[in-house]
Design a protein around this motif. Structure first.
Motif, PDB file in Angstrom:
ATOM      1  N   SER A 121       0.828  -1.210   0.000  1.00 53.57           N
ATOM      2  CA  SER A 121       0.000   0.000   0.000  1.00 53.57           C
ATOM      3  C   SER A 121       0.864   1.262   0.000  1.00 53.57           C
ATOM      4  CB  SER A 121      -0.957   0.017   1.196  1.00 53.57           C
ATOM      5  OG  SER A 121      -1.916   1.044   1.035  1.00 53.57           O
ATOM      6  N   LYS A 122       1.798   1.321  -0.979  1.00 60.40           N
ATOM      7  CA  LYS A 122       2.668   2.474  -1.129  1.00 60.40           C
ATOM      8  C   LYS A 122       2.715   2.899  -2.594  1.00 60.40           C
ATOM      9  CE  LYS A 122       4.244   2.931   3.116  1.00 60.40           C
ATOM     10  NZ  LYS A 122       3.984   4.156   3.920  1.00 60.40           N
ATOM     11  N   LEU A 123       2.788   4.203  -2.812  1.00 60.46           N
ATOM     12  CA  LEU A 123       2.950   4.744  -4.153  1.00 60.46           C
ATOM     13  C   LEU A 123       4.131   5.697  -4.163  1.00 60.46           C
ATOM     14  CD1 LEU A 123      -0.498   4.831  -3.627  1.00 60.46           C
ATOM     15  CD2 LEU A 123      -0.215   4.836  -6.119  1.00 60.46           C
ATOM     16  N   THR A 124       4.912   5.608  -5.235  1.00 59.02           N
ATOM     17  CA  THR A 124       6.089   6.459  -5.388  1.00 59.02           C
ATOM     18  C   THR A 124       6.007   7.155  -6.741  1.00 59.02           C
ATOM     19  OG1 THR A 124       7.352   4.829  -4.123  1.00 59.02           O
ATOM     20  CG2 THR A 124       8.602   6.560  -5.249  1.00 59.02           C
ATOM     21  N   VAL A 125       6.225   8.470  -6.730  1.00 56.52           N
ATOM     22  CA  VAL A 125       6.164   9.267  -7.953  1.00 56.52           C
ATOM     23  C   VAL A 125       7.555   9.795  -8.274  1.00 56.52           C
ATOM     24  CG1 VAL A 125       5.182  11.313  -9.055  1.00 56.52           C
ATOM     25  CG2 VAL A 125       3.768   9.922  -7.516  1.00 56.52           C
ATOM     26  N   PHE A 126       7.964   9.571  -9.507  1.00 54.94           N
ATOM     27  CA  PHE A 126       9.238  10.082 -10.009  1.00 54.94           C
ATOM     28  C   PHE A 126       8.963  11.084 -11.124  1.00 54.94           C
ATOM     29  CE2 PHE A 126       9.919   5.823  -8.434  1.00 54.94           C
ATOM     30  CZ  PHE A 126      11.144   5.845  -7.797  1.00 54.94           C
ATOM     31  N   VAL A 127       9.712  12.175 -11.124  1.00 56.82           N
ATOM     32  CA  VAL A 127       9.663  13.140 -12.218  1.00 56.82           C
ATOM     33  C   VAL A 127      11.072  13.281 -12.766  1.00 56.82           C
ATOM     34  CG1 VAL A 127       9.124  15.500 -12.927  1.00 56.82           C
ATOM     35  CG2 VAL A 127       7.708  14.367 -11.193  1.00 56.82           C
ATOM     36  N   ASP A 128      11.210  13.018 -14.046  1.00 55.42           N
ATOM     37  CA  ASP A 128      12.521  13.057 -14.704  1.00 55.42           C
ATOM     38  C   ASP A 128      13.537  12.171 -13.974  1.00 55.42           C
ATOM     39  OD1 ASP A 128      11.622  14.790 -16.719  1.00 55.42           O
ATOM     40  OD2 ASP A 128      12.006  16.545 -15.471  1.00 55.42           O
ATOM     41  N   GLY A 129      13.056  11.012 -13.523  1.00 53.36           N
ATOM     42  CA  GLY A 129      13.930  10.019 -12.912  1.00 53.36           C
ATOM     43  C   GLY A 129      14.225  10.236 -11.446  1.00 53.36           C
ATOM     44  N   GLN A 130      13.720  11.330 -10.869  1.00 57.64           N
ATOM     45  CA  GLN A 130      13.996  11.641  -9.468  1.00 57.64           C
ATOM     46  C   GLN A 130      12.746  11.418  -8.618  1.00 57.64           C
ATOM     47  OE1 GLN A 130      17.192  12.527  -8.480  1.00 57.64           O
ATOM     48  NE2 GLN A 130      17.589  12.028 -10.625  1.00 57.64           N
ATOM     49  N   GLN A 131      12.918  10.744  -7.477  1.00 58.63           N
ATOM     50  CA  GLN A 131      11.778  10.528  -6.597  1.00 58.63           C
ATOM     51  C   GLN A 131      11.302  11.848  -6.006  1.00 58.63           C
ATOM     52  OE1 GLN A 131      11.975   7.287  -3.680  1.00 58.63           O
ATOM     53  NE2 GLN A 131      10.848   8.557  -2.215  1.00 58.63           N
ATOM     54  N   ARG A 132      10.008  12.114  -6.165  1.00 55.46           N
ATOM     55  CA  ARG A 132       9.426  13.360  -5.675  1.00 55.46           C
ATOM     56  C   ARG A 132       8.345  13.160  -4.619  1.00 55.46           C
ATOM     57  NH1 ARG A 132      13.455  16.445  -6.902  1.00 55.46           N
ATOM     58  NH2 ARG A 132      13.610  17.115  -9.087  1.00 55.46           N
ATOM     59  N   LEU A 133       7.829  11.926  -4.522  1.00 56.73           N
ATOM     60  CA  LEU A 133       6.734  11.697  -3.591  1.00 56.73           C
ATOM     61  C   LEU A 133       6.664  10.224  -3.251  1.00 56.73           C
ATOM     62  CD1 LEU A 133       4.066  13.017  -2.294  1.00 56.73           C
ATOM     63  CD2 LEU A 133       2.894  12.051  -4.285  1.00 56.73           C
TER      64      LEU A 133
END
Length: 220
Positions: free
Chosen positions: A168-180
């Protein structure tokens, strides 16, 4: 250094190394490492648009870029729906309820578009969604809350959203970098959507563009 002190140092180093290698944001790792892309056909991309207009009046696809737009005064996607206007792609054929899944796409939001969701993980327990990414005044946000990425207007950005269902985890990457990295919202089944879906104080016209869409599944 005594033998006992040396052993403590070794153990600490090993723990740190193991934690880094297992983290979704391990240094130097690409978000898609350890994942395999599923096969997508055009039939997996299902358009949802205001029910009283033709698809071509809110959507275009030139073989590379999918362009989706909607107006704040548009009808919902079905006559029965009470939801806000949207022009979205609902990814079908790969709804999931377990495992680790990932959405990847290159997005573009033209300046002036605001008060809109551009990507979501649909399906939750007490809520309709597990994750939504909104745009407000050039900032990409987790729902209407914390900023995920600033200065999002008028540039292509790579977006990766990893959903670890069982954890129950979500990870957001923008341009290859973890942001959330946030907790999920439960639910029995989820799927990915992208496009434009009016939210709080939307602009009169909302648009996003997408290319390179992939759905990936973590290798066993």
């Amino acid at each position: 250094m005594s033998s006992s002190s040396w052993w403590v140092v070794v153990c600490v180093v090993l723990v740190v190394a193991m934690a880094a290698s297992s983290s979704p944001a391990a240094v130097g790792a690409d978000p898609t490492d350890g994942f395999t892309a599923v096969r997508l056909k055009e039939s997996n991309f299902v358009l949802q648009k205001p029910y009283n207009v033709q698809g071509r009046s809110r959507y275009s696809f030139d073989g590379t870029v999918r362009r989706l737009w909607v107006f704040s005064g548009d009808k919902p996607h079905t006559p029965q729906s009470k939801t806000s206007p949207r022009t979205e792609i609902r990814m079908t054929g790969y709804d999931y309820s377990s495992g680790v899944w990932q959405f990847e796409g290159y997005g573009y939001v033209p300046s002036g578009t605001t008060g809109v969701s551009i990507m979501q993980v649909f399906g939750g327990g007490q809520t309709a969604t597990t994750l939504m990414l909104h745009v407000y005044d050039g900032e990409l946000r987790y729902y209407h809350r914390q900023v995920v990425e600033g200065n999002i207007y008028d540039r292509w950005f790579r977006l990766n959203v990893v959903h670890e269902v069982d954890a129950s985890k979500l990870t957001v990457f923008v341009d290859g970098q973890q942001r959330l990295r946030v907790a999920g919202h439960g639910g029995d089944s989820q799927y990915f959507k992208f496009g434009v879906y009016a939210q709080r104080q939307p602009s009169s016209r909302m648009e996003s563009r997408w290319r390179g869409i992939k759905i990936l599944r973590k290798n066993n």
